[in-house]
Design an enzyme around this catalytic site. Structure first.
Site, mmCIF file in Angstrom:
data_model
loop_
_atom_site.group_PDB
_atom_site.id
_atom_site.type_symbol
_atom_site.label_atom_id
_atom_site.label_comp_id
_atom_site.label_asym_id
_atom_site.label_seq_id
_atom_site.Cartn_x
_atom_site.Cartn_y
_atom_site.Cartn_z
ATOM 1 N N ARG A 160 -4.198 29.389 24.374
ATOM 2 C CA ARG A 160 -3.056 28.904 25.175
ATOM 3 C C ARG A 160 -2.345 30.077 25.868
ATOM 4 O O ARG A 160 -1.120 30.135 25.916
ATOM 5 C CB ARG A 160 -2.038 28.153 24.310
ATOM 6 N N SER A 233 1.369 19.330 23.047
ATOM 7 C CA SER A 233 1.799 20.153 21.906
ATOM 8 C C SER A 233 2.986 21.016 22.321
ATOM 9 O O SER A 233 2.893 21.759 23.294
ATOM 10 C CB SER A 233 0.676 21.075 21.466
ATOM 11 N N GLU A 329 5.125 26.560 22.832
ATOM 12 C CA GLU A 329 4.011 26.698 23.775
ATOM 13 C C GLU A 329 4.431 26.291 25.193
ATOM 14 O O GLU A 329 3.922 26.804 26.183
ATOM 15 C CB GLU A 329 2.857 25.818 23.267
#
Ligand code: EPU
Length: 333
Positions: A160, A233, A329
């Site tokens: 990520r 997420s 994130e």
């Protein structure tokens, strides 16, 4: 190009957060984009709006990048190069590739967002990340208006993560992305447990079978942003050292984990958040999804600050309970 005043960004972010853009412009071509950035330097670039949490009004000029187009170039007998413009919707690109029997993106079906933002966080799911099929991208340097090609190595992809979240954050606008996909002998990846289970009775699953399985799994546990605002997420899955893992596993022998190296163990953040009692909890219109605790949701009118406040509370509780720091994130703006 018309610069609009005081536009609500609610339809432009998958969290469905209402904040105000003082000035807003939709850009439909690279030519228009170049024109805009020669006169405006204080800009906020909006792609699919799928990885941002807006916590206040945006004073900068919001540029909604809406460039479209897909070009196909043969690479060799087995492979093909697909170049898609930044404003193409990610999932539509995946479906189109499957319809053409181009393999490589099928595990990444139904990820919200646009092509142009996909490399920034190296989107990934079910055993595949875009770095696995990424050939190159073309980006515009905001300061100079020059374009530059970034190879896979230049992007410095990680979990990520990429150079565009670090050294080059806010410096470039991604114009198009080229993927190297297979025309035959597809590299099928069904390593992820839930996909393997769903395809157990298929002998030679096709790329369409895989995409269908991925879509079914995602629909069963991830909220549809069209119905409940969310950004996938919210946190990254943390990596802990083996000493901490040993300590935690004595207390919680069932703790799910994936070894990354001898001293690095990845723990699903969803499990940690669930253990802390947040799964399915709702505080006003901000909440934690009932089927996947890693996903924070906006039931309708939550503000970005309320969602962010909930995220901080989760981070604090996970730290107190497990001594693990959860990294956000999503881009908080
Ligand atoms: N789990 C729980 N409770 C929860 C959620 C998860 O206990 O509420 C545990 C379960 O043991 C489960 C494990 O966590 O087996 C892993 O859960 P899941 O398969 O849902 O995957 P994840 O690690 O939570 C990651 C990605 C997702 C991606 C899936 C599948 C990150 C931050 N998230 O989630 O990506 O779809 O794997 O590959 O790496 C996204 O980035 O927006 C996203 C949805």
């Amino acid at each position: 190009m018309e610069i609009q005043q005081n536009i609500s960004l609610k339809p432009y972010n998958t969290f469905g957060i209402h904040t105000n853009a003082k000035r807003f412009v939709t850009v439909n071509s690279v030519k228009e984009l170049k024109e805009i950035i020669t006169s405006e330097k204080d800009i906020f670039l909006l792609g699919g709006g799928s990885n941002i949490l807006l916590t206040g009004d945006v004073e900068k000029l919001v540029i909604h990048l809406n460039t479209k187009g897909i070009i196909v170039n043969d690479f060799d007998e087995n492979e093909v190069l697909i170049t898609a413009e930044a404003g193409e919707n990610w999932h539509e690109l995946v479906l189109w590739c499957i319809s053409q029997n181009y393999g490589g993106l099928e595990n990444l079906a139904l990820i919200p967002g646009n092509v142009g933002t996909s490399p920034i966080q190296n989107i990934g799911a079910y055993g595949v990340e875009i770095k696995d099929v990424f050939k190159q991208l073309e980006a515009l340097e905001i300061a100079t208006g020059n374009t530059k090609i970034f190879t896979n190595a230049d992007c410095d992809f990680g979990y990520r993560n990429s150079v565009f979240k670090n050294e080059l954050k806010g410096k470039y606008i991604i114009l198009n992305v080229t993927f190297k996909l297979t025309k035959k002998n597809h590299n099928i990846n069904i390593s992820y447990g839930a996909i393997k289970d769903l395809l157990a009775d298929k002998k030679n699953p096709s790329i369409k079978d895989i995409a269908d399985a991925v879509i079914a799994i995602r629909q069963s546990k991830l909220p549809d942003p069209k119905k409940i605002g969310n950004s996938g997420s919210f946190f990254k899955n943390p990596v802990i050292n083996s000493d901490l893992y040993k300590e935690l596993s004595e207390k919680h022998p069932e703790i799910p984990h994936y070894s990354i190296s001898e001293n690095e163990i990845k723990i699903p953040a969803g499990w940690l958040i669930e253990q802390c009692g947040f799964k399915g909890k709702r505080f006003g219109d901000a909440g934690v999804h009932e089927k996947q605790a890693l996903v924070l949701v906006n039931y309708n009118n939550a503000t970005g600050k309320e969602i962010y406040g909930l995220a901080l509370e989760i981070q604090q509780k996970v730290m107190e309970t497990f001594k693990i720091s959860l990294e956000i994130e999503v881009n908080v703006i």
